[in-house]
Design an enzyme around this catalytic site. Structure first.
Site, PDB file in Angstrom:
ATOM      1  N   ARG A   1      -5.866  -9.026   3.769  1.00 57.98           N
ATOM      2  CA  ARG A   1      -6.927  -8.505   4.621  1.00 57.98           C
ATOM      3  C   ARG A   1      -8.280  -9.107   4.279  1.00 57.98           C
ATOM      4  O   ARG A   1      -9.120  -9.273   5.142  1.00 57.98           O
ATOM      5  CB  ARG A   1      -6.987  -6.979   4.487  1.00 57.98           C
ATOM      6  CG  ARG A   1      -8.101  -6.367   5.277  1.00 57.98           C
ATOM      7  CD  ARG A   1      -7.976  -4.868   5.473  1.00 57.98           C
ATOM      8  NE  ARG A   1      -7.290  -4.203   4.406  1.00 57.98           N
ATOM      9  CZ  ARG A   1      -6.456  -3.179   4.573  1.00 57.98           C
ATOM     10  NH1 ARG A   1      -6.210  -2.721   5.771  1.00 57.98           N
ATOM     11  NH2 ARG A   1      -5.901  -2.608   3.556  1.00 57.98           N
ATOM     12  N   TYR A   2      -8.517  -9.379   2.994  1.00 58.22           N
ATOM     13  CA  TYR A   2      -9.788  -9.953   2.561  1.00 58.22           C
ATOM     14  C   TYR A   2      -9.532 -11.399   2.154  1.00 58.22           C
ATOM     15  O   TYR A   2      -8.486 -11.696   1.577  1.00 58.22           O
ATOM     16  CB  TYR A   2     -10.323  -9.196   1.345  1.00 58.22           C
ATOM     17  CG  TYR A   2     -10.474  -7.710   1.545  1.00 58.22           C
ATOM     18  CD1 TYR A   2     -11.526  -7.204   2.304  1.00 58.22           C
ATOM     19  CD2 TYR A   2      -9.574  -6.818   0.983  1.00 58.22           C
ATOM     20  CE1 TYR A   2     -11.670  -5.833   2.472  1.00 58.22           C
ATOM     21  CE2 TYR A   2      -9.713  -5.445   1.151  1.00 58.22           C
ATOM     22  CZ  TYR A   2     -10.760  -4.953   1.901  1.00 58.22           C
ATOM     23  OH  TYR A   2     -10.906  -3.609   2.068  1.00 58.22           O
TER      24      TYR A   2
ATOM     25  N   CYS B   1       4.387  10.936  -4.107  1.00 58.31           N
ATOM     26  CA  CYS B   1       3.240  11.806  -3.850  1.00 58.31           C
ATOM     27  C   CYS B   1       3.327  12.272  -2.407  1.00 58.31           C
ATOM     28  O   CYS B   1       3.537  11.462  -1.499  1.00 58.31           O
ATOM     29  CB  CYS B   1       1.938  11.031  -4.057  1.00 58.31           C
ATOM     30  SG  CYS B   1       1.826  10.304  -5.701  1.00 58.31           S
TER      31      CYS B   1
ATOM     32  N   ARG C   1      -8.442 -12.086  -1.745  1.00 57.02           N
ATOM     33  CA  ARG C   1      -7.423 -11.338  -2.489  1.00 57.02           C
ATOM     34  C   ARG C   1      -6.302 -10.863  -1.573  1.00 57.02           C
ATOM     35  O   ARG C   1      -6.528 -10.604  -0.384  1.00 57.02           O
ATOM     36  CB  ARG C   1      -8.044 -10.144  -3.226  1.00 57.02           C
ATOM     37  CG  ARG C   1      -8.848  -9.181  -2.382  1.00 57.02           C
ATOM     38  CD  ARG C   1      -9.920  -8.538  -3.285  1.00 57.02           C
ATOM     39  NE  ARG C   1     -10.610  -7.421  -2.669  1.00 57.02           N
ATOM     40  CZ  ARG C   1     -11.696  -7.545  -1.901  1.00 57.02           C
ATOM     41  NH1 ARG C   1     -12.163  -8.742  -1.595  1.00 57.02           N
ATOM     42  NH2 ARG C   1     -12.291  -6.479  -1.426  1.00 57.02           N
TER      43      ARG C   1
ATOM     44  N   ASP D   1      -6.145   9.247   3.378  1.00 56.46           N
ATOM     45  CA  ASP D   1      -5.845   8.500   4.604  1.00 56.46           C
ATOM     46  C   ASP D   1      -5.145   9.378   5.641  1.00 56.46           C
ATOM     47  O   ASP D   1      -4.584  10.422   5.306  1.00 56.46           O
ATOM     48  CB  ASP D   1      -4.976   7.287   4.258  1.00 56.46           C
ATOM     49  CG  ASP D   1      -5.751   6.233   3.472  1.00 56.46           C
ATOM     50  OD1 ASP D   1      -6.879   5.909   3.892  1.00 56.46           O
ATOM     51  OD2 ASP D   1      -5.231   5.747   2.455  1.00 56.46           O
TER      52      ASP D   1
ATOM     53  N   ASP E   1     -10.821   3.960   3.657  1.00 57.58           N
ATOM     54  CA  ASP E   1     -10.131   2.797   4.204  1.00 57.58           C
ATOM     55  C   ASP E   1     -10.115   3.021   5.713  1.00 57.58           C
ATOM     56  O   ASP E   1      -9.492   3.970   6.198  1.00 57.58           O
ATOM     57  CB  ASP E   1      -8.711   2.712   3.617  1.00 57.58           C
ATOM     58  CG  ASP E   1      -8.299   1.275   3.402  1.00 57.58           C
ATOM     59  OD1 ASP E   1      -8.491   0.474   4.337  1.00 57.58           O
ATOM     60  OD2 ASP E   1      -7.793   0.960   2.321  1.00 57.58           O
TER      61      ASP E   1
ATOM     62  N   CYS F   1       9.119   4.157  -6.154  1.00 58.81           N
ATOM     63  CA  CYS F   1       8.145   4.781  -7.055  1.00 58.81           C
ATOM     64  C   CYS F   1       8.923   5.672  -8.025  1.00 58.81           C
ATOM     65  O   CYS F   1      10.030   6.115  -7.710  1.00 58.81           O
ATOM     66  CB  CYS F   1       7.175   5.675  -6.272  1.00 58.81           C
ATOM     67  SG  CYS F   1       6.021   4.753  -5.243  1.00 58.81           S
TER      68      CYS F   1
ATOM     69  N   CYS G   1       1.054  10.433   0.201  1.00 56.82           N
ATOM     70  CA  CYS G   1       1.030   8.957   0.130  1.00 56.82           C
ATOM     71  C   CYS G   1       0.716   8.324   1.484  1.00 56.82           C
ATOM     72  O   CYS G   1       1.280   8.705   2.511  1.00 56.82           O
ATOM     73  CB  CYS G   1       2.388   8.455  -0.347  1.00 56.82           C
ATOM     74  SG  CYS G   1       2.496   6.656  -0.396  1.00 56.82           S
TER      75      CYS G   1
ATOM     76  N   LYS H   1     -11.909  -1.253   3.194  1.00 57.77           N
ATOM     77  CA  LYS H   1     -12.532  -0.117   2.519  1.00 57.77           C
ATOM     78  C   LYS H   1     -14.046  -0.233   2.563  1.00 57.77           C
ATOM     79  O   LYS H   1     -14.582  -1.315   2.367  1.00 57.77           O
ATOM     80  CB  LYS H   1     -12.097  -0.095   1.051  1.00 57.77           C
ATOM     81  CG  LYS H   1     -10.625   0.207   0.854  1.00 57.77           C
ATOM     82  CD  LYS H   1     -10.280   0.190  -0.631  1.00 57.77           C
ATOM     83  CE  LYS H   1      -8.785   0.218  -0.839  1.00 57.77           C
ATOM     84  NZ  LYS H   1      -8.121  -1.028  -0.387  1.00 57.77           N
TER      85      LYS H   1
ATOM     86  N   ARG I   1       1.520   5.347   2.268  1.00 56.55           N
ATOM     87  CA  ARG I   1       2.652   4.494   2.655  1.00 56.55           C
ATOM     88  C   ARG I   1       3.936   5.318   2.735  1.00 56.55           C
ATOM     89  O   ARG I   1       5.029   4.807   2.502  1.00 56.55           O
ATOM     90  CB  ARG I   1       2.815   3.342   1.659  1.00 56.55           C
ATOM     91  CG  ARG I   1       1.648   2.378   1.656  1.00 56.55           C
ATOM     92  CD  ARG I   1       2.038   0.972   1.231  1.00 56.55           C
ATOM     93  NE  ARG I   1       0.859   0.111   1.260  1.00 56.55           N
ATOM     94  CZ  ARG I   1       0.161  -0.256   0.178  1.00 56.55           C
ATOM     95  NH1 ARG I   1       0.544   0.106  -1.035  1.00 56.55           N
ATOM     96  NH2 ARG I   1      -0.911  -1.023   0.295  1.00 56.55           N
TER      97      ARG I   1
HETATM   98  C1  PLP Z   1      -7.522  -1.899  -1.205  1.00 51.40           C
HETATM   99  C2  PLP Z   1      -7.085  -3.229  -0.853  1.00 51.40           C
HETATM  100  C3  PLP Z   1      -7.456  -4.348  -1.623  1.00 51.40           C
HETATM  101  C4  PLP Z   1      -8.289  -4.209  -2.864  1.00 51.40           C
HETATM  102  O1  PLP Z   1      -9.564  -3.866  -2.553  1.00 51.40           O
HETATM  103  P1  PLP Z   1     -10.669  -3.756  -3.693  1.00 51.40           P
HETATM  104  O2  PLP Z   1     -11.817  -3.167  -2.968  1.00 51.40           O
HETATM  105  O3  PLP Z   1     -10.867  -5.137  -4.206  1.00 51.40           O
HETATM  106  O4  PLP Z   1     -10.112  -2.880  -4.766  1.00 51.40           O
HETATM  107  C5  PLP Z   1      -7.039  -5.587  -1.232  1.00 51.40           C
HETATM  108  N1  PLP Z   1      -6.292  -5.763  -0.127  1.00 51.40           N
HETATM  109  C6  PLP Z   1      -5.925  -4.728   0.633  1.00 51.40           C
HETATM  110  C7  PLP Z   1      -5.100  -4.991   1.845  1.00 51.40           C
HETATM  111  C8  PLP Z   1      -6.297  -3.418   0.300  1.00 51.40           C
HETATM  112  O5  PLP Z   1      -5.895  -2.391   1.060  1.00 51.40           O
END
Ligand code: PLP
Length: 349
Positions: A86-87, A103, A90, A267, A304, A99, A106, A311, A108
């Site tokens: 998504r970003y 939870c 990362r 969520d 989120d 798991c 959850c 987020k 997911r």
């Molecule tokens: C939460 C999340 C992250 C990590 O986000 P940070 O703000 O860096 O902790 C990375 N990718 C996805 C898809 C996420 O949902």
């Protein structure tokens, strides 16, 4: 040993009148509780915060109109199985959907504990290829499911494969195992995590009672091996929607050398409306916490955004622009407002 639906019923943790409802929930969502967490449940306490998190409830069978099967839009950002991107810098890598316990809130919950439980070798290789081919990826967040349910051998393979990708700076694990199933944090598991790159672990804890001696010791083993540990918490109605409870939790974590990283607004997962607080309530709690604990004990309160938009911090703003003066008005921890001068580019002189 893990307690499944029938074990929970046989254990006496579930009132006889609730057996049928629990069996119905278990047909739809995964159910399991670790021995450590089952032992913490006080059967005489009708609103026990540990029971609320892990014992199924009939309320889960009611889906509110705003709830979504994929509340944070993982699916939309999944280019290959097991990867969510998504970003730009990362990705999430989800090697398993299993798991050690499930939870009830959850996000997911439509996928965890279901089949297929693991990525196949070929899928893992495609996930590594995806990361290798994209030098902009700096951080891999290994999550799931809970990646620490994989044994040391499997974990070691994943960690070594990621460690060998030159452009990665950080390998991050998100797990609940050190808190809820601390016996799994063994010497072989820790040595599987010992690599050249910075490897961080983010544990998940929601209530100070989860910080048992065994959990503290498991976290200490990670820290002693040089792994930095952070924590994330989900704001949950009836569990921790109270500044005093969060204060005890965050102080407990910091005293264990664990930095609270995120406080997540719950969520919109199906059948979890009984767990959600309003955002206004969350902001009041966060404002209250600011006055009570040091900066070390304050996570960032985040939402989120449903649909996969990522987020964002949603803590109440302490500072607002003041039209009359062209400057700012900033509230201190008691809510008293103070003037702050205009920005240099906004000054008239
Ligand atoms: C939460 C999340 C992250 C990590 O986000 P940070 O703000 O860096 O902790 C990375 N990718 C996805 C898809 C996420 O949902």
């Amino acid at each position: 040993m893990t307690l499944r639906t029938d074990d929970l019923i046989a254990s006496g943790l579930v009132a006889p009148a609730r057996r049928d409802e629990i069996r119905r929930v278990a047909e739809r969502f995964s159910v399991a509780v670790t021995e450590e967490m089952a032992a913490l449940i006080d059967p005489g306490h009708p609103n026990d915060p540990i029971a609320a998190q892990f014992l199924p409830s009939g309320a889960e069978l009611t889906t509110a109109s705003e709830e979504l099967a994929d509340p944070i839009g993982d699916q939309r950002w999944s280019p290959v199985p097991g990867i969510v991107h998504r970003y730009p810098d990362r990705v999430l890598l989800k090697p398993t959907v299993l798991c050690p316990l499930y939870c009830r809130f959850c996000f997911r919950r439509e996928t965890v504990g279901k089949r297929p439980a693991m990525l196949h070798q070929a899928e893992l290789q495609s996930a590594y290829d995806y990361i290798r081919q994209r030098p902009e990826i700096w951080e891999v967040i290994v999550t799931g499911g809970d990646p620490f349910v994989l044994g040391p051998r499997r974990l070691g393979c994943i960690v070594r494969a990621l460690d060998a990708i030159a452009h990665l700076g950080v390998i991050r694990f998100h797990t609940r195992v050190p808190i809820v199933d601390p016996r799994r944090i063994t010497a072989p598991l820790i040595s599987a995590l010992s690599v050249e790159k910075a490897l961080w672990v983010v544990v998940h804890a929601n209530h100070p009672r989860e910080l048992t001696p065994a959990a503290r010791e498991a976290v200490a083993r990670l820290l002693r091996s040089g792994i930095p540990v952070l924590a994330q918490t989900v704001l949950l109605r009836g569990v921790n929607d109270d500044a005093a409870v969060l204060e005890a939790l965050f102080r407990g974590l910091v005293a264990m050398r664990v930095k609270p990283y995120y406080l997540h607004h719950a969520d919109l997962a199906p059948g979890t409306s009984h767990f959600r607080t309003g955002i206004r309530k969350g902001q009041c709690i966060v404002r209250d916490l600011r006055g009570r604990v040091s900066g070390l004990c304050q996570p960032s309160y985040v939402l989120d955004i449903p649909g996969g938009y990522g987020k964002v911090p949603i803590a109440p703003a302490a500072i607002n622009h003041d039209r009359a003066s062209g400057g700012w008005v900033v509230a201190d921890r008691d809510g008293v407002c103070h003037a702050y001068p205009p920005d240099p580019e906004d000054r008239e002189d």
